[in-house]
Design a protein around this motif. Structure first.
Motif, PDB file in Angstrom:
ATOM      1  N   HIS A  46      34.703  18.575  -4.545  1.00 41.91           N
ATOM      2  CA  HIS A  46      34.602  18.064  -3.189  1.00 41.91           C
ATOM      3  C   HIS A  46      35.846  17.264  -2.795  1.00 41.91           C
ATOM      4  CE1 HIS A  46      30.233  18.451  -4.223  1.00 41.91           C
ATOM      5  NE2 HIS A  46      30.258  19.037  -3.042  1.00 41.91           N
ATOM      6  N   LEU A  47      36.146  17.321  -1.523  1.00 39.91           N
ATOM      7  CA  LEU A  47      37.156  16.467  -0.916  1.00 39.91           C
ATOM      8  C   LEU A  47      36.437  15.679   0.170  1.00 39.91           C
ATOM      9  CD1 LEU A  47      40.065  15.531  -0.361  1.00 39.91           C
ATOM     10  CD2 LEU A  47      40.284  17.458   1.198  1.00 39.91           C
ATOM     11  N   VAL A  48      36.358  14.358  -0.008  1.00 41.31           N
ATOM     12  CA  VAL A  48      35.632  13.502   0.925  1.00 41.31           C
ATOM     13  C   VAL A  48      36.643  12.765   1.798  1.00 41.31           C
ATOM     14  CG1 VAL A  48      34.036  11.578   1.159  1.00 41.31           C
ATOM     15  CG2 VAL A  48      33.709  13.232  -0.665  1.00 41.31           C
ATOM     16  N   GLY A  95      31.490  13.513 -10.107  1.00 41.01           N
ATOM     17  CA  GLY A  95      32.583  14.193 -10.785  1.00 41.01           C
ATOM     18  C   GLY A  95      33.255  15.202  -9.870  1.00 41.01           C
ATOM     19  N   ASN A  96      34.504  15.548 -10.158  1.00 45.61           N
ATOM     20  CA  ASN A  96      35.280  16.511  -9.360  1.00 45.61           C
ATOM     21  C   ASN A  96      35.324  16.100  -7.896  1.00 45.61           C
ATOM     22  OD1 ASN A  96      36.351  18.288 -11.122  1.00 45.61           O
ATOM     23  ND2 ASN A  96      34.665  19.746 -11.000  1.00 45.61           N
ATOM     24  N   LEU A  97      35.644  14.846  -7.650  1.00 39.78           N
ATOM     25  CA  LEU A  97      35.659  14.332  -6.290  1.00 39.78           C
ATOM     26  C   LEU A  97      37.011  13.705  -5.993  1.00 39.78           C
ATOM     27  CD1 LEU A  97      33.808  13.655  -3.770  1.00 39.78           C
ATOM     28  CD2 LEU A  97      33.683  11.380  -4.753  1.00 39.78           C
ATOM     29  N   LEU A 122      34.029  17.244   2.927  1.00 47.88           N
ATOM     30  CA  LEU A 122      32.922  16.476   3.469  1.00 47.88           C
ATOM     31  C   LEU A 122      33.504  15.327   4.280  1.00 47.88           C
ATOM     32  CD1 LEU A 122      30.741  16.277   0.249  1.00 47.88           C
ATOM     33  CD2 LEU A 122      30.455  17.848   2.145  1.00 47.88           C
ATOM     34  N   PHE A 123      32.827  14.936   5.341  1.00 47.75           N
ATOM     35  CA  PHE A 123      33.313  13.872   6.210  1.00 47.75           C
ATOM     36  C   PHE A 123      32.319  12.724   6.190  1.00 47.75           C
ATOM     37  CE2 PHE A 123      33.747  11.788  10.340  1.00 47.75           C
ATOM     38  CZ  PHE A 123      35.095  11.450  10.285  1.00 47.75           C
ATOM     39  N   VAL A 124      32.819  11.531   5.852  1.00 45.81           N
ATOM     40  CA  VAL A 124      31.983  10.335   5.814  1.00 45.81           C
ATOM     41  C   VAL A 124      32.509   9.369   6.872  1.00 45.81           C
ATOM     42  CG1 VAL A 124      31.257   8.357   4.441  1.00 45.81           C
ATOM     43  CG2 VAL A 124      31.419  10.593   3.373  1.00 45.81           C
ATOM     44  N   SER A 125      31.625   8.975   7.766  1.00 45.49           N
ATOM     45  CA  SER A 125      31.954   7.979   8.784  1.00 45.49           C
ATOM     46  C   SER A 125      31.313   6.658   8.361  1.00 45.49           C
ATOM     47  CB  SER A 125      31.418   8.426  10.139  1.00 45.49           C
ATOM     48  OG  SER A 125      31.663   7.427  11.100  1.00 45.49           O
ATOM     49  N   LEU A 126      32.149   5.631   8.227  1.00 49.03           N
ATOM     50  CA  LEU A 126      31.691   4.340   7.711  1.00 49.03           C
ATOM     51  C   LEU A 126      31.818   3.276   8.797  1.00 49.03           C
ATOM     52  CD1 LEU A 126      30.876   2.645   5.173  1.00 49.03           C
ATOM     53  CD2 LEU A 126      33.308   2.240   4.856  1.00 49.03           C
ATOM     54  N   ASN A 127      30.703   2.642   9.112  1.00 47.86           N
ATOM     55  CA  ASN A 127      30.683   1.510  10.038  1.00 47.86           C
ATOM     56  C   ASN A 127      30.026   0.334   9.332  1.00 47.86           C
ATOM     57  OD1 ASN A 127      31.882   2.793  12.318  1.00 47.86           O
ATOM     58  ND2 ASN A 127      29.959   3.909  12.593  1.00 47.86           N
ATOM     59  N   THR A 134      38.937  11.570  -2.867  1.00 49.39           N
ATOM     60  CA  THR A 134      38.668  10.848  -1.620  1.00 49.39           C
ATOM     61  C   THR A 134      39.964  10.590  -0.878  1.00 49.39           C
ATOM     62  OG1 THR A 134      38.775   8.735  -2.758  1.00 49.39           O
ATOM     63  CG2 THR A 134      36.599   9.709  -2.503  1.00 49.39           C
ATOM     64  N   LEU A 135      39.910  10.703   0.417  1.00 47.48           N
ATOM     65  CA  LEU A 135      41.017  10.358   1.303  1.00 47.48           C
ATOM     66  C   LEU A 135      40.496   9.403   2.358  1.00 47.48           C
ATOM     67  CD1 LEU A 135      42.745  13.813   1.915  1.00 47.48           C
ATOM     68  CD2 LEU A 135      43.562  11.954   0.502  1.00 47.48           C
ATOM     69  N   VAL A 136      41.130   8.245   2.467  1.00 49.16           N
ATOM     70  CA  VAL A 136      40.746   7.275   3.484  1.00 49.16           C
ATOM     71  C   VAL A 136      41.655   7.470   4.685  1.00 49.16           C
ATOM     72  CG1 VAL A 136      40.464   4.832   4.005  1.00 49.16           C
ATOM     73  CG2 VAL A 136      39.994   5.657   1.693  1.00 49.16           C
ATOM     74  N   LEU A 137      41.045   7.795   5.801  1.00 49.10           N
ATOM     75  CA  LEU A 137      41.800   8.043   7.029  1.00 49.10           C
ATOM     76  C   LEU A 137      42.031   6.723   7.739  1.00 49.10           C
ATOM     77  CD1 LEU A 137      39.794  11.145   8.260  1.00 49.10           C
ATOM     78  CD2 LEU A 137      41.889  11.113   6.907  1.00 49.10           C
ATOM     79  N   GLY A 138      43.221   6.523   8.276  1.00 48.52           N
ATOM     80  CA  GLY A 138      43.556   5.266   8.947  1.00 48.52           C
ATOM     81  C   GLY A 138      43.167   5.344  10.347  1.00 48.52           C
TER      82      GLY A 138
END
Length: 127
Positions: free
Chosen positions: A93-95, A119-121, A58-63, A123-127
């Motif tokens: 999930h991989l977020v 649960g079962n999550l 899953l892709f999360v865009s944060l502003n 997360t990777l924060v992209l730079g």
């Protein structure tokens, strides 16, 4: 004529005031210290995708003023529920989180604390 000179007679030094000062300093430092436990946020740097194929990505865009999940607008308070509704493949999930340049670190921490509810999550924060 013999003159008797008496030496200076020294009185005993009272330790009571020293003990009071030490007690007040101890009390001051105990009351001004913080004994709080700081929260921890686990971050994982993006690297080689060793086990990413077994997870639903899953892709999360944060502003600063907006948040989107897979390109769809989302609310920060409901992001955990939206991810729980996504279909799972394999081990969960991989977020991937992509913070924008205007996103504050506090907003990122708020997002990670919301995602901790799922649960079962992973997360990777992209730079």
């Amino acid at each position: 004529m013999a003159v008797k000179l008496q030496g200076i007679k020294r009185g005993r030094l009272s330790m009571t005031s020293l003990i009071d000062v030490i007690f007040l300093l101890l009390l001051f430092f105990m009351l001004t210290s913080t004994f709080s436990k700081f929260g921890e946020v686990e971050l994982m740097a993006a690297g080689q995708g060793a086990g990413a194929g077994e997870r639903q990505m899953l892709f999360v865009s944060l502003n600063e003023d907006s948040l989107s999940l897979n390109g769809q607008p989302a609310d920060l308070e409901r992001i955990a529920d939206l991810i729980k509704l996504q279909p799972q493949a394999g081990r969960g999930h991989l977020v991937l989180i992509s913070p924008g340049e205007d996103a504050s670190s506090q907003r990122l921490v708020d997002l990670l604390s919301q995602l901790r509810q799922v649960g079962n999550l992973q997360t990777l924060v992209l730079g």
